[in-house]
Design an enzyme around this catalytic site. Structure first.
Site, PDB file in Angstrom:
ATOM      1  N   SER A 111       0.790  -1.230   0.000  1.00  0.00           N
ATOM      2  CA  SER A 111       0.000   0.000   0.000  1.00  0.00           C
ATOM      3  C   SER A 111       0.822   1.280   0.000  1.00  0.00           C
ATOM      4  O   SER A 111       0.248   2.369  -0.019  1.00  0.00           O
ATOM      5  CB  SER A 111      -0.974   0.011   1.188  1.00  0.00           C
ATOM      6  OG  SER A 111      -2.083  -0.813   0.918  1.00  0.00           O
TER       7      SER A 111
ATOM      8  N   LYS B 156      -0.085   3.710  -2.701  1.00  0.00           N
ATOM      9  CA  LYS B 156      -1.077   4.780  -2.586  1.00  0.00           C
ATOM     10  C   LYS B 156      -0.432   6.152  -2.421  1.00  0.00           C
ATOM     11  O   LYS B 156      -1.081   7.172  -2.635  1.00  0.00           O
ATOM     12  CB  LYS B 156      -2.032   4.488  -1.427  1.00  0.00           C
ATOM     13  CG  LYS B 156      -2.867   3.227  -1.642  1.00  0.00           C
ATOM     14  CD  LYS B 156      -3.815   2.970  -0.476  1.00  0.00           C
ATOM     15  CE  LYS B 156      -4.705   1.755  -0.749  1.00  0.00           C
ATOM     16  NZ  LYS B 156      -4.000   0.481  -0.583  1.00  0.00           N
TER      17      LYS B 156
ATOM     18  N   SER C 107      -6.347   3.021   4.284  1.00  0.00           N
ATOM     19  CA  SER C 107      -5.664   2.442   3.121  1.00  0.00           C
ATOM     20  C   SER C 107      -6.663   1.689   2.252  1.00  0.00           C
ATOM     21  O   SER C 107      -6.444   0.529   1.865  1.00  0.00           O
ATOM     22  CB  SER C 107      -4.523   1.513   3.561  1.00  0.00           C
ATOM     23  OG  SER C 107      -3.621   1.288   2.511  1.00  0.00           O
TER      24      SER C 107
END
Length: 487
Positions: free
Chosen positions: A78, A81, A138
């Site tokens: 993640s 992101k 997230s």
């Protein structure tokens, strides 16, 4: 359901005893044991702990204070992101979208696995809600939706992500999706993620504060952040966590205290607790070693228009993942021909190349990027500027771009399909802003959107990024919407 190896052996033994009898049982058990042990071993190898990598950089000088395999390829999970948010902040700064813009959630986005915000297909969130859901929860579904919204499709957005990574000097990073869900072709390094962390903080100070969000309200839910260091470790102000089984527990951290500043990245942690403990030690040990001097402007600002201009629309048909392979070769040698563009890039292996002046090194051929379906880049022949809103100077009589008031950092107030309306926006902002805009230079910039002519209303004349950002923040307190960006 997962069975222990001893249970598996027992069941195989019972089955063999019934099938072959006692006389041949011993030989059969030896064979079955060997097969089982080999099978268990292969599973253990496949699920082996990811390799650790880490780096700590003095964010004011660029000095590497600590590193362990900083250029080894890893899965970002993640941390992906962060790039999704970089392109979002870029679109906000350029005025293509606003924090209140509506982000539709497609069926493709809604079906992403957890963690997710859980918005149904056909629903929507605002850009600000999307940002908050990425930095705290997230959310995989909203990250995909945001990519589709800004790029027109997730596939096109990932090309924008990779192109932007290359522009920022992230020479070993490749993106295949907007959220970091498993894809063996999506790779990065600790050094590249440190660069991205610094770029987010340096290029978008007006939005970077979102990374310190500890919780936010969405409907009746209160959603807490996965980042346990924010609010618990002195000086830590962000930035992002990540986890998949293949990647391990990842964490990018920014810390600023007593005039010192660092960014640190840990990849491949055994668990979130172990990863956090490692990061706490790194911050405690290396933040006091960082310098109090240095500009901190270490990542070259990329052009205000992204490599592949976003569209800020959602495809009418569900997006396809045909161009996004679920697996692919690990790009060990990918981009090896590219010259590092900053002090953070790994040194060349060849000593002769290392001694070569950077300015004389041959540049790698640029990789072709598919053209944007809509040309939103401003037509410089239509740029106008003036010291008074009602006295527009045409481009033919305006100063050269290098010395004109609309060069450097600017504040954008809004955009309008009519130049007169754009000038009215500037006049209204001047009236409300008072002394804040007394020395600012109003001007309009013509651009094309969806085949129609539009005009951006902007103020120039700011000496640097801090002046523009501070002025914009002060204007927001007066109720004037604005974005600071590099012209």
């Amino acid at each position: 359901m997962r069975l222990k190896s001893s249970t598996v052996l027992k069941k195989i033994s019972e089955g063999l005893r019934r099938a072959v009898g006692v006389t041949s049982f011993a030989k059969a058990v030896l064979f079955a044991t060997a097969v089982t042990v080999a099978s268990v071993s292969s599973v253990q190898v496949a699920n082996a702990d990811p390799k650790y990598a880490g780096i700590v950089i003095d964010a004011k000088t660029g000095k590497v204070l600590y590193s362990e395999d900083p250029d080894g390829l890893r899965y970002p999970a993640s941390l992906t992101k962060m790039m999704t948010l970089y392109l979002t902040f870029e679109a906000l700064s350029a005025g293509r979208i606003s924090l209140n813009s509506t982000v539709p959630v497609s069926a493709n986005a809604a079906k992403e696995p957890p963690t997710k915000l859980g918005v149904r297909a056909g629903g929507s969130v605002t850009v600000e809600q999307a940002i908050l859901s990425l930095v705290t929860l997230s959310a995989n579904d909203i990250s995909t939706a945001l990519g589709e919204y800004i790029g027109g499709s997730e596939e096109r957005f990932t090309r924008m992500m990779t192109a932007k990574a290359r522009a920022l000097g992230m020479t070993r990073t490749t993106y295949r999706n907007a959220n970091g869900l498993p894809n063996t072709a999506q790779m990065t390094t600790a050094r590249d993620q440190a660069r991205l962390s610094m770029a987010l903080r340096q290029h978008f100070p007006q939005y970077y504060g979102y990374f310190s969000t500890r919780s936010f309200n969405f409907g009746k839910r209160v959603i807490g952040s996965h980042n346990r260091l924010v609010g618990t470790v002195r000086g830590v102000d962000g930035i992002k966590t990540g986890y998949t089984r293949a990647a391990g527990s990842n964490l990018a951290t920014s810390a600023q205290l007593d005039g010192r500043s660092i960014v640190a990245v840990v990849l491949g942690g055994r668990s979130s607790a172990a990863r956090d403990a490692t990061m706490r030690k790194l911050v405690a040990e290396y933040l006091p070693q960082a310098s109090r001097s240095g500009s901190g402007n270490l990542i070259a600002a990329t052009p205000s228009a992204p490599i592949e201009e976003p569209v800020a629309v959602v495809a009418t048909a569900p997006t396809s993942s045909a161009g996004l392979p679920n697996a692919g070769p690990v790009p060990q040698a990918r981009y090896a021909d590219e010259t590092p563009v900053s002090a953070f890039a790994p040194a060349p292996a060849n000593a002769a190349v290392a001694a070569m002046d950077v300015a004389t090194r041959p540049k790698a051929a640029a990789r072709p990027v598919p053209p944007a379906p809509v040309n939103m880049k401003p037509d410089r022949s239509l740029v106008t500027n003036s010291t008074k809103v009602d006295n527009i100077v045409t481009a033919s009589t305006a100063p050269a771009p290098s010395t004109s008031a609309n060069a450097g950092w600017v504040i954008q107030i809004g955009a309008s399909p009519d130049e007169g309306s754009a000038r009215n926006l500037l006049q209204s902002a001047q009236d409300k802003g008072g002394s804040l805009l007394r020395t600012a230079k109003p001007f309009t910039v013509a651009f094309s959107k969806d085949g129609a002519q539009m005009y951006r209303a902007r103020f120039g004349g700011f000496g640097d990024q801090n002046q523009a950002v501070n002025a914009c923040n002060a204007l927001k307190k007066k109720g004037i919407s604005c974005w600071a960006s590099l012209q």
